[in-house]
Design an enzyme around this catalytic site. Structure first.
Site, short mmCIF file in Angstrom:
data_model
loop_
_atom_site.label_atom_id
_atom_site.label_comp_id
_atom_site.label_asym_id
_atom_site.label_seq_id
_atom_site.Cartn_x
_atom_site.Cartn_y
_atom_site.Cartn_z
N LEU A 122 0.82 -1.21 0.00
CA LEU A 122 0.00 0.00 0.00
C LEU A 122 0.86 1.27 0.00
O LEU A 122 0.64 2.17 -0.79
CB LEU A 122 -0.92 -0.01 1.23
CG LEU A 122 -1.81 1.22 1.47
CD1 LEU A 122 -2.82 1.40 0.35
CD2 LEU A 122 -2.55 1.09 2.81
N THR A 123 1.89 1.28 0.86
CA THR A 123 2.69 2.49 1.09
C THR A 123 3.52 2.92 -0.10
O THR A 123 4.07 2.08 -0.82
CB THR A 123 3.63 2.25 2.29
OG1 THR A 123 2.84 1.84 3.39
CG2 THR A 123 4.38 3.51 2.68
N PRO A 125 6.26 6.43 -1.44
CA PRO A 125 7.04 7.53 -0.87
C PRO A 125 6.18 8.74 -0.48
O PRO A 125 6.42 9.38 0.53
CB PRO A 125 8.01 7.90 -2.01
CG PRO A 125 8.17 6.65 -2.79
CD PRO A 125 6.84 5.94 -2.72
N ALA A 127 2.88 8.50 0.07
CA ALA A 127 1.66 8.02 0.71
C ALA A 127 2.01 7.14 1.89
O ALA A 127 2.12 5.93 1.79
CB ALA A 127 0.82 7.23 -0.30
N ARG A 240 -4.30 -5.00 12.69
CA ARG A 240 -3.68 -4.21 13.75
C ARG A 240 -3.36 -5.00 15.00
O ARG A 240 -2.29 -4.87 15.56
CB ARG A 240 -4.59 -3.03 14.11
CG ARG A 240 -4.31 -1.92 13.19
CD ARG A 240 -5.18 -0.74 13.28
NE ARG A 240 -4.82 0.05 12.12
CZ ARG A 240 -5.63 0.82 11.44
NH1 ARG A 240 -6.89 0.92 11.82
NH2 ARG A 240 -5.21 1.48 10.41
N GLY A 334 21.63 -0.79 32.95
CA GLY A 334 22.93 -0.18 32.69
C GLY A 334 23.55 -0.66 31.39
O GLY A 334 22.86 -0.97 30.43
N GLU A 355 1.69 -0.13 10.13
CA GLU A 355 0.27 -0.52 10.13
C GLU A 355 -0.58 0.56 10.76
O GLU A 355 -1.52 0.29 11.50
CB GLU A 355 0.09 -1.87 10.83
CG GLU A 355 0.80 -2.95 10.04
CD GLU A 355 0.15 -4.32 10.10
OE1 GLU A 355 -1.00 -4.42 10.55
OE2 GLU A 355 0.82 -5.27 9.70
N GLY A 356 -0.26 1.79 10.44
CA GLY A 356 -0.99 2.93 10.98
C GLY A 356 -0.29 3.44 12.20
O GLY A 356 -0.27 2.78 13.23
N THR A 357 0.30 4.65 12.10
CA THR A 357 1.02 5.19 13.25
C THR A 357 0.06 5.32 14.42
O THR A 357 -1.16 5.40 14.25
CB THR A 357 1.60 6.57 12.96
OG1 THR A 357 0.52 7.50 12.80
CG2 THR A 357 2.48 6.57 11.73
#
Lengths: 384, 377, 259
Positions: A122-123, A125, A127, A240, A334, A355-357
């Site tokens: 889907l994604t 640059p 979008a 999700r 530590g 998957e959706g911020t």
């Protein structure tokens, strides 16, 4: 910890055993090299785990949503990167589940049963969060579609055999002109671009997909033209919680490693003081609460009830918890933590992003929170 | 009350930033990839007097104050926190010698440390619950010629590159930490073995390793401060170090928020730069705020150190603040950049890995809150 | 052993200046001061000359009273002594006023073999200070210098001009303006920074320079300063064909006076 049925417990234990044998011993190595664990898929064949969401009628394991979450938590516990490989493959097949016809389901679910994997494209640059701003096009010519465009940050892209690609069949219609397609590996014009080197989940393969005049038959359209964003949103809703599950596993793992180190360090007469005790307690509180929120969302989905808000809540909360717990683990332990527990912190960050911020998730949640109660809506309607 | 830096302090900071831009910026990414000690850069720092910043002019130091020092550390950290880490660990060792060393010890080490010809390291931590306790604890036994040391020091920074280590050993395992004693140990002393360089997720280039001591014989003259005086010395030195490390954290955070802000102004989603979205504004604002407040806090502690006033509580407060909110600076800025904040082709992932290595609670269970509470209750 | 004088300007650091989007006015309230970029090169060049040939470097600056903040910065970069004139007249001074004041000060300070300036200031870049100074002092002026050497009373300079490189020989005293490529200004070491406060500085008052009131009157008056911000118009052309879109674009550009 919610009460599981004997079947669920057995599946969870099987996943645990698989992870202990095939994932945990290799996690550090592939995190360092950033390579895809070459035998992971082979080792998964027997269990058919990549077909865990595939319905029984297609030969799949047909796991309930809650059961899938149990499996993914175990994979997240072992290695969030390899867990992402599984989650992303299931994500892509969720699109087929949502919108595929019988023929498509049979054709594309079958390879999953043989540990071939899927990829969700889907994604782009331009979008990211603005998922509807994609520019990849699909032009219908005769009984084919011709696809052109670039997809980026695509999980499993270098190793999948089946890709769900979202493209514009009607550019003038903007978001409403996006359609969903299946593209098979190896088609002429369909190539893998740059491989992304990431801060974490480094054993997960993330690549650019390049489509140049890729011809696919019209039968590869999922659902109808213009339904792409609807399908994508429904898919993401389903998927999700997978991220939530990975996050819970990841958080629990870093907490367990923290505890192991504390137990090793404080031996004999020495015992951790109250501050350290309470910090560990806070970490366990968060992990348990996260797990419970996830399981609640999964129960709603399995019961066929609306769960969109709970899905968003569980993804947000579980990933935020993972980030907090893994970060605390590093500073608390530590330099030991910095060396040995850093991977979990690095792996956690992406859970809040992909998957959706978590910012997008909050939009979904706040919309539900601010929506007028149903009774008022009915009264309003009646009053009109 | 004057919140402004003096002209000298500002100019010193300016020199450090120019040095950072000129010499650190071009090598920062490579340094992170290879982890090879950046000798040329360290030599350059020495030439500009950064390695002898706090040391008296008698030893060839610049004799600048601690406020100038933290200004330098923040400035260098904006470009390479790994290099700043090297400077910090060296400086704390030099500081310890300067404040507790005999005239002879100061003469022996400080000239070369100011020149950068001798790098310092500080060996305090162990794998047990506290230094001086556990099977691997470093134990110093009185000997005809002085002391014999056996045991292991953990996670020593600058290990392998330092020429002299400030080492803390217990003279009585039954008393453990209470009998901690400081020694100055030359790197070429027989019986010292620097272990394999440890793989840290960030701050690569500043080596970290365990150091084993096998029948290491030290003369009386290697004793630093009083016998069993190590707790007081290490407590003070670590308090000073925590203020310096806070400056490192703030430098990294500042670099991150500037990068994220610039990114947000040009990244267009939903038809507008994401910098116009309240969600992004909140993330940037919180980081900028935490950075700003942390800076003020650490400058206050630095001023107290410079003026020779009690500072341990303020140092503990800034440490406590950054243990809670330091890494958040990168968690939030990476969030602003989304996928770009996760890709190692961009700078934020390196900054994420670096900032996670500052303000660590290396003495397990030793929380700064204890000291703060003791000061008020 | 040349005796050098460097004239430098204390300007605002342009990266701190913000542009108000409503009216494009400048907000300099948070801007810090800096030595003008090319002047830094001039100071560095003088310092290098003296390191090579012996001699000494003095510095001179004319500005508003804030110019006092520049002294330690300047003195940490090589000069032995800094002279400064901090006067309100600098607020509205143009190049002619600046040159008048500097020339008057130089007449008071005495003889220098080389007077160096940056080719132009980082805020206005008028490039007039050096030529005007030379004219007022009756000295030769060599500008656009990217390479400089001194042997006795002979100065050899290379000038980088638009279409050629010119080699010039001139006898001291001379006014030189330098380009940024002539050298890389040193990063002052800490000792140099801390040593700056031990070096002398001297304030010169405008009233003592023997200037006439009209010498302080600017001949060019700045009416307004506006910032420049790139605005996105976000116009999308959705005609039926590419040719139609191009035609639409063309007429839009023409209406903006761009073609």
């Amino acid at each position: 910890m919610s009460i599981l049925s004997p079947e669920q417990q057995a599946i969870k234990q099987a996943a645990k055993d698989f992870v202990a044998k095939h994932i945990i011993p290799f996690a550090a190595q592939y995190d360092k090299s950033g390579e895809f664990h070459p035998y992971l898929l082979e080792a998964s064949k027997e269990s058919k785990i990549f077909g865990m969401a595939v319905p029984k009628e297609y030969g799949g394991l047909d796991y309930s949503a809650l059961t899938q979450a149990l499996v993914l938590e175990e994979w997240g516990y072992g290695c969030a990167g390899m867990g992402t490989t599984l989650a992303a493959s299931v994500l892509s097949m969720d699109s087929v589940l949502v919108a595929g016809n019988d023929e498509q389901k049979r054709r594309y679910f079958t390879p999953m049963l043989n540990a071939e994997i899927g990829s969700f494209g889907l994604t782009e640059p331009g979008a990211g969060s603005d998922a509807g701003a994609g520019k990849t096009t699909a032009v219908k010519v005769g009984n084919e579609y011709i696809l052109n465009g670039t997809k980026c940050w695509i999980t499993n892209g270098g190793f999948a055999s089946v890709y769900v690609i979202y493209a514009l069949t009607d550019p003038a219609a903007g978001m409403k002109g996006i359609s969903a397609f299946i593209v098979e590996r190896g088609l002429p014009g369909f190539t893998i671009g740059t491989v992304d080197h990431k801060l974490g989940i480094r054993s997960s393969n993330t690549v650019e997909l390049l489509l140049k005049d890729v011809h696919i038959p019209v039968t590869n359209l999922l659902g109808k033209e213009g339904e792409g964003m609807k399908i994508a949103m429904k898919t993401l809703d389903m998927a999700r919680p997978a991220i939530a599950a990975l996050s819970v596993g990841l958080a629990q793992r870093s907490l367990d490693e923290c505890v192991k180190h504390v137990q090793k360090t404080f031996t004999g007469k020495s015992y951790p003081g109250q501050t350290l005790q309470f910090k560990l307690a806070d970490m366990q509180i968060l992990v348990d609460a996260a797990r419970n929120s996830l399981h609640e969302a999964m129960r709603l989905r399995d019961a066929g009830l609306p769960y969109s808000k709970e899905s968003a809540i569980s993804k947000t909360f579980c990933s935020d918890v993972a980030m907090q717990v893994t970060t605390t683990a590093v500073s608390l332990m530590g330099t030991y933590g910095y060396i040995e527990l850093g991977k979990y912190m690095r792996d956690s960050k992406i859970m809040q992003i992909y998957e959706g911020t978590n910012q997008i998730q909050r939009l979904v949640i706040s919309r539900a929170v601010l929506a007028p109660p149903p009774a008022a809506a009915v009264a309003q309607k009646a009053g009109n | 009350m004057n919140f402004e830096l003096t002209e000298e302090q500002q100019l010193i900071g300016q020199s450090a930033r120019e040095f950072g831009k000129e010499y650190l910026e071009p090598i920062a990414v490579d340094l992170d990839h290879t982890g090879n000690f950046p000798k040329a850069v360290v030599d350059g720092l020495a030439k500009h007097d950064f390695l002898g910043l706090l040391l008296p002019a008698d030893f060839g130091g610049a004799e600048a104050g601690f406020v100038s020092y933290v200004e330098v550390i923040e400035s260098l950290s904006r470009y390479s926190a790994a290099v700043a880490s090297i400077v910090n660990n060296h400086t704390i060792a030099a500081y310890t010698i300067q404040h507790w060393g005999t005239a002879a010890q100061k003469k022996q080490y400080l000239h070369d440390m100011a020149k950068g010809e001798l790098l310092g390291g500080f060996a305090i931590y162990e794998h047990g619950p506290t230094p001086g306790v556990g099977p691997d604890a470093l134990v110093a036994v009185k000997h005809a010629e002085g002391y014999v040391l056996n045991g292991k020091k953990a996670y020593v920074r600058n290990a392998g590159e330092a020429g002299v280590y400030v080492v803390f050993a217990t003279t009585d395992p039954a008393l453990g930490a209470k009998a901690l004693t400081a020694f100055l140990v030359k790197a070429d002393t027989i019986g010292i073995k620097v272990g394999e360089k440890l793989e840290t997720m960030g701050l690569k280039g500043c080596p970290v390793a365990d150091i084993t001591f096998e029948n290491v014989v030290l003369p009386e003259s290697a004793l630093l401060g009083a016998v069993n005086g190590g707790v007081a010395i290490s407590a003070k030195a670590l308090a000073v170090a925590s203020v310096a490390e806070a400056a490192q954290t703030v430098g990294i955070g500042q670099a991150a928020v500037e990068h994220a802000a610039a990114y947000a102004k040009q990244r267009v989603q939903f038809g507008k730069p994401v910098a116009t979205l309240q969600a992004i504004q909140t993330l940037l604002a919180e980081v900028a705020t935490d950075c700003h407040l942390a800076r003020l806090g650490l400058q206050n502690a630095a001023l107290l150190i410079e003026e020779g006033k009690p500072f341990e509580v303020e140092a503990a407060m800034i440490k406590s603040f950054l243990v809670r909110l330091g890494s958040k600076m990168l968690l939030d800025t990476c969030q602003v950049e989304g996928g770009f904040g996760y890709s190692e082709f961009m700078p934020l992932p390196r900054l994420f890995r670096d900032i996670a290595g500052t303000n660590l609670l290396d003495a397990p269970g030793d929380f700064p809150e204890k000291l703060i509470a003791a000061s008020i209750a | 052993m040349p005796k050098c004088l460097v004239c430098y300007k204390w300007t605002l650091d342009e990266q701190d200046i913000k542009i108000k989007p409503e009216d494009l006015s400048l907000d300099s309230s948070r801007a810090k001061g800096k030595i003008s970029d090319f002047d830094r090169n001039a100071i560095e060049e003088a310092a290098l000359l003296v390191e090579k040939n012996g001699g000494a470097v003095d510095a001179l600056s004319y500005g508003t009273p804030t110019v006092k903040q520049s002294l330690k910065d300047c003195l940490s970069r090589g000069p032995e002594k800094a002279f400064w004139i901090g006067d309100a007249s600098a607020e509205t001074a143009d190049a002619s006023v600046t040159a008048n004041v500097l020339a008057a000060a130089i007449r008071k300070l005495g003889q220098y073999d080389l007077i160096l300036c940056g080719e132009g200031s980082s805020d206005l870049f008028n490039q007039q200070t050096a030529p005007r100074l030379a004219a007022l002092l009756g000295l030769p002026c060599v500008s656009f210098v990217n390479r400089l050497s001194v042997e006795g009373d002979v100065v050899k300079a290379t000038r980088k001009l638009e279409d050629c490189v010119e080699a010039v020989t001139v006898k001291t005293p001379v006014v030189i303006s330098v380009l940024s490529e002539i050298n890389k200004p040193r990063i002052p070491s800490l000792k140099q920074v801390l040593g700056a406060s031990k070096k002398p500085n001297e304030e010169l008052k405008v009233a003592d320079l023997g200037l006439k009131p009209e010498d302080l009157q600017p001949k060019a008056v700045r009416k307004s300063v506006k910032g420049f911000v790139m605005q996105r118009k976000n116009v999308i052309y959705k005609e039926s064909s590419a040719a139609d879109n191009v035609a639409k674009l063309k007429s839009s550009l023409a209406s903006e006076g761009l073609c």
